[in-house]
Design a protein around this motif. Sequence first.
Motif, PDB file in Angstrom:
ATOM      1  N   SER A 167       0.823  -1.215   0.000  1.00 26.32           N
ATOM      2  CA  SER A 167       0.000   0.000   0.000  1.00 26.32           C
ATOM      3  C   SER A 167       0.854   1.261   0.000  1.00 26.32           C
ATOM      4  O   SER A 167       0.548   2.225   0.689  1.00 26.32           O
ATOM      5  N   GLN A 168       1.919   1.245  -0.784  1.00 25.91           N
ATOM      6  CA  GLN A 168       2.768   2.419  -0.958  1.00 25.91           C
ATOM      7  C   GLN A 168       2.371   3.152  -2.236  1.00 25.91           C
ATOM      8  O   GLN A 168       1.756   2.574  -3.130  1.00 25.91           O
ATOM      9  N   LYS A 169       2.727   4.420  -2.322  1.00 26.15           N
ATOM     10  CA  LYS A 169       2.487   5.163  -3.553  1.00 26.15           C
ATOM     11  C   LYS A 169       3.343   4.581  -4.674  1.00 26.15           C
ATOM     12  O   LYS A 169       4.481   4.166  -4.453  1.00 26.15           O
ATOM     13  N   SER A 171       4.718   6.186  -6.996  1.00 22.21           N
ATOM     14  CA  SER A 171       5.902   7.030  -7.188  1.00 22.21           C
ATOM     15  C   SER A 171       7.003   6.685  -6.190  1.00 22.21           C
ATOM     16  O   SER A 171       8.189   6.697  -6.534  1.00 22.21           O
ATOM     17  N   SER A 172       6.620   6.345  -4.955  1.00 23.03           N
ATOM     18  CA  SER A 172       7.625   5.968  -3.952  1.00 23.03           C
ATOM     19  C   SER A 172       8.298   4.650  -4.322  1.00 23.03           C
ATOM     20  O   SER A 172       9.512   4.505  -4.190  1.00 23.03           O
ATOM     21  N   THR A 195       0.461  -1.433  -4.665  1.00 22.71           N
ATOM     22  CA  THR A 195       0.336  -0.012  -4.351  1.00 22.71           C
ATOM     23  C   THR A 195      -1.032   0.283  -3.740  1.00 22.71           C
ATOM     24  O   THR A 195      -1.855  -0.609  -3.529  1.00 22.71           O
ATOM     25  N   THR A 196      -1.257   1.568  -3.488  1.00 21.22           N
ATOM     26  CA  THR A 196      -2.520   1.985  -2.867  1.00 21.22           C
ATOM     27  C   THR A 196      -3.718   1.696  -3.756  1.00 21.22           C
ATOM     28  O   THR A 196      -4.842   1.588  -3.264  1.00 21.22           O
ATOM     29  N   ASN A 197      -3.485   1.578  -5.067  1.00 21.45           N
ATOM     30  CA  ASN A 197      -4.588   1.294  -5.987  1.00 21.45           C
ATOM     31  C   ASN A 197      -4.899  -0.197  -6.096  1.00 21.45           C
ATOM     32  O   ASN A 197      -5.875  -0.575  -6.749  1.00 21.45           O
TER      33      ASN A 197
END
Length: 327
Positions: A167-169, A171-172, A195-197
Motif C-alpha cells: 500500500s505504498q504510492k 511514485s515511492s 500499491t494503494t490502488n
Amino acid sequence: MVTICADEISKIIRERIEQYNTEVKIVNTGTVLQVGDGIARIYYLDEVMAGELVEFEESTVGIALNLESKNVGVILMGDAKPIDGRGEISASESRLIESPAHGIISRQSVYEPLQTGLIAIDSMIPIGRGQRELIIGDRQTSKTAVATDTILNQQGQNVVCVYVAISQKASSVAQVITSLQERGAMEYTIIVAETTNSPTTLQYLAPYTGAALAEYFMYHERQTLIIYDDPSKQAQAYRQMSLLLQRPPGREAYPGDVFYLHSRLLERAAKLSSQLGEGSMTALPIVETQSGDVLAYIPTNVISITDGVIGGNRIDCFLSWFREMSR
C-alpha cells in the motif's frame, strides 16, 4: 463351483483400466449469494477449509476466509501480473504462499552478521543472518532509506534481496526501484509491490508472496534478505476485509487474529541447520508510527515478535552523523 483362470482375471483388470476416467470431478460446489467489494458469499460449500482456493466461473479464484454455519466468505483475488514491463514470467516451479515456520531442531544459532552498510547501526545494533529486526519511526524518518542502503550493501555478498511494498504510492516504489537500478542492485533484488490502488486482498497477500520467494532461495542454501514496508498497511487491508466479512472487532477495532497475521509471517525468518543447507532468511519489517506512539496495537505486536528494534529518530541521527563523517 466356478473357477476363473488367470487370463480371464487379467482381461477383466485390463478392461477396467481402459474404462477408468482420469478427469478430476469437482463435487464440492456451491451457489454464489452475494458479490461486492472483493468479497463473495457462497451457500452450500460444506467441505471447504479455511485458506483453500475456491474457483469460480471465467477462471476467477478466491480464498476461503470465513467459515460460517450457512455460508462461506471468500475473498476474490485479482490479476497478478508483472509490472516491470518485461513480459510474462516463465516459471517451472511453484510454492504455497503460506508455509509453517521451522521448529527449533531445524534451526541453528545466528552467528553470521548481515551488514547494513551504516557504521553506527552495524556497531551498535548488529543484525545477524536469520534474525528479525524492526525498523520503526514516524513518517519521513529515513526508514526506507536504511532498508535500501542495506540492499545496496549486499552487492557481491551472494545475498538475494526481496523488497515488499504494501500500500505504498507508485511514485515511492518507482524511486526505490530507480535507486537500486542505478547502482546495479536489481541484479539480485526482487520487488513485490501492491500499491494503494491495488485490491485489499492483494495487499494482504503481498508479504506472504515475498516470504515464499525468499524461502525458495533459503531452501536452496542461499542467504536472503526480505524487507516488509510496511506490516501496518497489511493490517489495515486485513481490517477492511474483516469488516466486509462482518467479523467481530478486537483491540482498537482490529480483528483478534491480527497478531497471528504478523507472527506467522515473521516467524518464517530463520537460520537453517547444517542438515538443511545453512540457508538463511533475514526479515526487516518497517512500521510507521503516529507521533512516536510505539504503544499502539500494531507496533506493540511487531515489537514483541521481532528480535530487536531500530528507532526512527535514532536513524536520522545515525544518517546525519554518517553523512558528516563522510565529507
